[in-house]
Motif scaffolding. Structure first.
Motif, mmCIF file in Angstrom:
data_model
loop_
_atom_site.group_PDB
_atom_site.id
_atom_site.type_symbol
_atom_site.label_atom_id
_atom_site.label_comp_id
_atom_site.label_asym_id
_atom_site.label_seq_id
_atom_site.Cartn_x
_atom_site.Cartn_y
_atom_site.Cartn_z
ATOM 1 N N ILE A 70 0.783 -1.253 -0.070
ATOM 2 C CA ILE A 70 -0.007 0.078 0.118
ATOM 3 C C ILE A 70 0.902 1.293 0.090
ATOM 4 O O ILE A 70 0.554 2.178 -0.770
ATOM 5 N N ILE A 71 1.898 1.216 0.910
ATOM 6 C CA ILE A 71 2.849 2.308 0.857
ATOM 7 C C ILE A 71 3.526 2.567 -0.434
ATOM 8 O O ILE A 71 3.458 3.550 -0.918
ATOM 9 N N GLY A 72 4.005 1.325 -0.847
ATOM 10 C CA GLY A 72 4.791 1.443 -2.301
ATOM 11 C C GLY A 72 3.914 1.951 -3.194
ATOM 12 O O GLY A 72 4.158 2.752 -4.330
ATOM 13 N N LEU A 73 2.590 1.622 -3.521
ATOM 14 C CA LEU A 73 1.657 1.943 -4.318
ATOM 15 C C LEU A 73 1.369 3.257 -4.478
ATOM 16 O O LEU A 73 1.630 4.221 -5.522
ATOM 17 N N ILE A 74 0.964 3.956 -3.121
ATOM 18 C CA ILE A 74 0.804 5.326 -3.032
ATOM 19 C C ILE A 74 2.002 6.177 -3.313
ATOM 20 O O ILE A 74 1.984 7.221 -3.916
ATOM 21 N N ALA A 75 3.226 5.932 -2.585
ATOM 22 C CA ALA A 75 4.352 6.477 -2.805
ATOM 23 C C ALA A 75 4.867 6.569 -4.242
ATOM 24 O O ALA A 75 5.438 7.556 -4.834
ATOM 25 N N GLY A 76 4.712 5.497 -4.926
ATOM 26 C CA GLY A 76 5.253 5.174 -6.252
ATOM 27 C C GLY A 76 4.088 5.731 -7.439
ATOM 28 O O GLY A 76 4.424 6.628 -8.189
ATOM 29 N N ALA A 77 2.869 5.656 -7.029
ATOM 30 C CA ALA A 77 1.799 5.925 -8.119
ATOM 31 C C ALA A 77 1.526 7.415 -8.084
ATOM 32 O O ALA A 77 1.312 8.074 -9.100
ATOM 33 N N LEU A 78 1.407 8.016 -6.888
ATOM 34 C CA LEU A 78 1.024 9.361 -6.594
ATOM 35 C C LEU A 78 2.233 10.417 -6.336
ATOM 36 O O LEU A 78 2.019 11.580 -6.698
ATOM 37 N N PHE A 79 3.355 10.002 -6.025
ATOM 38 C CA PHE A 79 4.312 10.901 -5.286
ATOM 39 C C PHE A 79 5.690 10.543 -6.029
ATOM 40 O O PHE A 79 6.661 10.931 -5.610
ATOM 41 N N GLY A 80 5.595 9.795 -7.071
ATOM 42 C CA GLY A 80 7.020 9.731 -8.085
ATOM 43 C C GLY A 80 7.931 8.783 -7.058
ATOM 44 O O GLY A 80 9.058 9.232 -7.309
ATOM 45 N N GLY A 81 7.769 8.079 -6.281
ATOM 46 C CA GLY A 81 8.655 7.441 -5.465
ATOM 47 C C GLY A 81 9.341 8.189 -4.376
ATOM 48 O O GLY A 81 10.409 7.919 -3.949
ATOM 49 N N SER A 82 8.746 9.282 -3.916
ATOM 50 C CA SER A 82 8.939 10.124 -2.678
ATOM 51 C C SER A 82 9.550 9.378 -1.680
ATOM 52 O O SER A 82 8.534 8.605 -0.997
ATOM 53 N N THR A 83 10.885 9.499 -1.077
ATOM 54 C CA THR A 83 11.267 8.688 0.031
ATOM 55 C C THR A 83 10.441 9.301 1.435
ATOM 56 O O THR A 83 10.206 8.380 2.283
ATOM 57 N N TRP A 84 10.047 10.577 1.394
ATOM 58 C CA TRP A 84 9.422 10.949 2.772
ATOM 59 C C TRP A 84 8.061 10.313 2.830
ATOM 60 O O TRP A 84 7.612 10.318 4.064
ATOM 61 N N VAL A 85 7.568 9.880 1.599
ATOM 62 C CA VAL A 85 5.906 9.427 1.879
ATOM 63 C C VAL A 85 6.133 8.058 2.710
ATOM 64 O O VAL A 85 5.723 7.793 3.523
ATOM 65 N N ALA A 86 7.089 7.198 2.002
ATOM 66 C CA ALA A 86 7.212 6.047 2.643
ATOM 67 C C ALA A 86 7.811 5.921 4.063
ATOM 68 O O ALA A 86 7.288 5.443 4.921
ATOM 69 N N THR A 87 8.818 6.951 4.206
ATOM 70 C CA THR A 87 9.395 7.025 5.782
ATOM 71 C C THR A 87 8.297 7.596 6.741
ATOM 72 O O THR A 87 8.371 7.164 7.727
ATOM 73 N N SER A 88 7.521 8.528 6.230
ATOM 74 C CA SER A 88 6.266 9.065 6.990
ATOM 75 C C SER A 88 5.561 8.181 7.579
ATOM 76 O O SER A 88 4.811 8.183 8.483
ATOM 77 N N ALA A 89 4.972 7.021 6.705
ATOM 78 C CA ALA A 89 4.434 6.054 6.900
ATOM 79 C C ALA A 89 4.665 5.217 8.138
ATOM 80 O O ALA A 89 4.043 4.901 9.273
ATOM 81 N N TYR A 90 6.018 4.913 8.260
ATOM 82 C CA TYR A 90 6.459 4.400 9.557
ATOM 83 C C TYR A 90 6.392 5.217 10.814
ATOM 84 O O TYR A 90 5.733 4.937 11.800
ATOM 85 N N PHE A 91 6.712 6.589 10.763
ATOM 86 C CA PHE A 91 6.547 7.478 11.686
ATOM 87 C C PHE A 91 5.033 7.809 12.121
ATOM 88 O O PHE A 91 4.915 8.067 13.324
#
Length: 762
Positions: A449-470
């Protein structure tokens, strides 16, 4: 046939026990549950002798029955009576580890000590007189390095020999008043038991161990006699019985080590201590943790190499989605089946259903494997133990226990063992609260889910995936503070004690094994639960009623007698969309079921039937969220023609287009709210089952599920409404409600703590 030899592997947490177990058993391991409990039980056959079964006991500090681990270990040793105990001892922390050893030698079972990390002792210039230590403890000692594999086979063979021929007699003795009381207790209570076990039972009776007293069925007269002996010792030594025994053990250990353990750099900081002065620094610890986790997610789930990023995992995932998932699996299978003249519905089931769903999930396996690999490296080198220590310091400021962070660490792989890990928490309030919040942390199933949103909507933004953890950590902290301030959960947090192992280079065999076990568990779910669910979703997506007639909606839409302008207008009105956007899937069973439910998610920015269907079916398995998107968009075809080119990452591009469409141009914000809700809402059925077992109450289980869903909805609502306000799409009603909810949360966070009351759910 010779009788099987059973050897128990016992030791403190972080003493190298798991590493030794893996070295001794290799791939000859089998996992189950301890009888009557859900704590994982690992057993394995020794590589050097397949007739020997090694049982890996939970990591414990003592045999006192306070935590479930201690109860499990003690019950196994007392009731199952293994042929020998292989006690792994951390040579760099002898005093703490030998506390358990003194108890093990009292059980009447042959004990062999595997003195681990001796390479670190020698490197520091320290020395241990192993021969004298063996004599003082009354058992054989083998020097090993579990990490390097040095001496592990010798330890196994020595344990086998002890099981066949050995006998361990405890050599340590306590002070006069205690020994006098123990002699009296032995005489009146346990003289009929095997001689080698009498001392252990006497000590436990002296400690007023209720479980031992119950097992011996003592008369009131005998209990009174014992109590008089205990009180006499307590009066003379001016302490309670349990503390007396604890102190006596450490006095014995201290005397024993005086001439045996010589430290060259006594008073000097070790390399680990020097690193910890920075890594666990009160100011720097949290920023360093954030930076480390950012690097972990950047390497595993950020922008791909070649796209301006550093992600190895995303680069592999893109290839998997484009080539393996789309071209090979889905379209390759379609072409092959059609060449065999297979019925169209069966082609759709296999290509657009099973392979589209499973392929969508498996496409994210490379990212997950890289993530698990990096997390296992952090665990194996000793850094994650420091994070638990750091988080305890933070948690305790808010009245929470650092023990709640351990299930969070476990839960990064899967929520089920994360929930089960709460059994280490003695305080019932803290344990129930941790069960309710542990699944907020992103587990392996949520990574797609994180990979889908970060990849499809945010161009693979690292902060989106990292923010999910925090976000998961923040949700646990916020929930903990708010729940702790209710009468139901009030009370002092459970104490948290743990050893910080010295830093060392990771053992790559352990790291690769750990990453593969987590990854393989995910893949197996894709091959079982996801396959079954994908078949159901394919049916619900592909079939429906068109103008009263049931069938495959794509085929029915080709019938002009069924689909006309008037009917299209009806569908558009029902779905709340323009007429030119009506498509066959809008008449599917899934659309008809999900559309009424989608009203719940409209205030969160993703009130379309497709994300609604994905979210609801995610309760079965979180991987289903991505699998369902894969199936729905593989089927999505306005013109009634198969769009064979739509596969791989192009499907995720269409997901992004739809999010932008139904959110009024705020696709990224809606997708972020969607991610937040799916991360924080009730977990999959398997984790809910674990919650039910651990809570042991239907009311508490429903309370936990209700709290998780409500909390997730509120957080997603606040993010969407406030974000939309800043983005220029303000809703006065939505903004007002969001501010009210935010104010209530802040009030709950800062109001005074409540007095503890009885723990009930009405």
């Amino acid at each position: 046939m010779d009788k099987k030899i059973r050897i128990a592997l016992a030791g403190n947490p972080n003493s190298g026990k798991t590493t030794l177990f893996n070295k001794l058993t290799g791939s000859n391991q089998f996992v189950g549950n301890w009888p009557g409990v859900t704590v994982e039980k690992k057993e394995g056959r020794l590589i050097v002798d397949k007739d020997v079964i090694l049982t890996d006991l939970p990591g414990i500090y003592s045999l006192s029955p306070y935590t479930l681990e201690e109860v499990v270990a003690r019950n196994y040793l007392i009731e199952e009576k293994p042929d020998a105990i292989l006690n792994i001892v951390d040579a760099t922390n002898l005093e703490r580890n030998l506390y358990l050893t003194t108890q093990l030698t009292e059980l009447g079972i042959p004990v062999v000590i595997a003195l681990n990390m001796m390479d670190l002792v020698r490197r520091a210039g320290d020395s241990i007189n192993v021969r004298e230590l063996s004599k003082q403890l009354g058992c054989k000692i083998v020097e090993i390095s579990a990490l390097k594999g040095d001496g592990v086979e010798d330890a196994a063979r020595t344990a086998i020999d002890a099981a066949k021929n050995g006998k361990t007699i405890p050599q340590h003795r306590f002070s006069g008043p205690v020994e006098h009381a123990l002699a009296h207790i032995e005489e009146v209570t346990v003289h009929d038991l095997p001689e080698e076990r009498q001392r252990w039972y006497a000590i436990k009776l002296f400690e007023r161990d209720e479980k031992v007293m119950e097992s011996l069925h003592l008369s009131d007269e005998v209990k009174a006699h014992i109590e008089r002996d205990i009180q006499a010792a307590e009066k003379e030594l001016d302490d309670d019985a349990e503390s007396i025994i604890t102190n006596e053990r450490y006095v014995c250990i201290g005397e024993l080590l005086k001439g045996i353990y010589k430290k060259k750099g006594k008073g000097q900081l070790s390399v680990s201590d020097k690193i910890d002065r920075i890594v666990t620094n009160r100011v720097l610890a949290l920023p360093i943790f954030v930076l480390v986790m950012w690097l972990v997610y950047a390497l595993s789930m950020g922008a791909p190499i070649g796209g301006g990023g550093i992600s190895i995992g995303t680069a592999l995932t893109d290839w998997t989605n484009d080539v393996l998932g789309g071209a090979w699996l889905q379209e390759g299978s379609r072409a092959l089946l059609e060449s065999w003249n297979v019925a169209p519905w069966l082609v759709g089931l296999i290509s657009d259903g099973i392979l589209a769903g499973v392929g969508a999930v498996l496409g994210f396996v490379p990212q997950m494997l890289v993530l698990f690999l990096l997390l296992c490296i952090l665990e194996d080198c000793g850094y994650m133990a420091r994070i638990a220590f750091i988080m305890d310091r933070i948690f305790r400021k808010f009245g929470l226990s650092g023990k709640s962070f351990i299930p969070m660490l476990v839960g990064t792989g899967c929520g089920v063992p994360g929930v089960m890990a709460t059994r280490t928490i003695e305080n019932e309030r803290d344990r129930r609260m941790t069960i309710m919040t542990t699944t907020f942390i992103p587990c392996g199933a949520k990574m797609p889910i994180i990979g889908l949103i970060a990849g499809a909507l945010f161009g693979g933004s690292t902060w989106v995936a990292t923010s999910a953890y925090f976000i998961g950590i923040a949700a646990i902290v916020l929930s903990g503070i708010m729940l702790k301030k209710t009468k139901m959960f009030a009370g002092d947090p459970a104490p948290f004690v743990m050893e910080l192992p010295p830093y060392h280079l990771p053992a790559w065999s352990n790291v690769l094994r750990g990453a593969w076990e987590r990854g393989w568990s995910f893949i197996k779910r894709a091959g079982t639960v996801i396959v079954v669910s994908s078949i159901v979703i394919w049916f619900l997506t592909g079939f429906g009623f068109v103008n009263g007639k049931f069938g495959m909606v794509k085929d029915l839409y080709k019938d002009e007698s069924l689909v006309n302008d008037a009917y299209t207008a009806q569908v558009a009105e029902r779905m709340g969309i323009p007429e030119d956007e009506v498509e066959p899937m809008d008449d599917s069973l899934l659309a008809r079921i999900a559309q009424p439910v989608s009203i719940i998610f409209k205030p969160l920015g993703f009130g379309d039937w497709k994300p609604t269907a994905a979210t609801v079916t995610g309760l079965v398995a979180k991987e289903e969220v991505v699998a369902n998107f894969g199936i729905m968009y593989a089927y999505d075809d306005k013109d009634g023609e198969e769009e064979l080119e739509e596969n791989g990452n192009q499907i995720w591009d269409r997901v992004a287009e739809d999010f932008n469409a139904f959110s009024g141009g705020h696709g990224k914000l809606a997708a972020y709210a969607f991610m937040i809700f799916n991360l924080l809402c009730a977990p999959c059925f398997a984790a809910i089952g674990a919650i039910k077992r651990e809570m042991n109450s239907r009311k508490w289980t429903w309370f936990a599920i209700g709290y998780q869903c409500c909390f997730a909805w509120v957080m997603a609502f606040i993010v969407w409404q406030l974000g939309r306000t800043f983005a220029g799409g303000m809703s006065a009603v939505g903004l007002t409600l969001a501010l009210v909810m935010l104010a209530l949360i802040l009030w709950q966070l800062f109001k005074p703590y409540q007095e503890a009351q009885k723990l009930t759910v009405k």
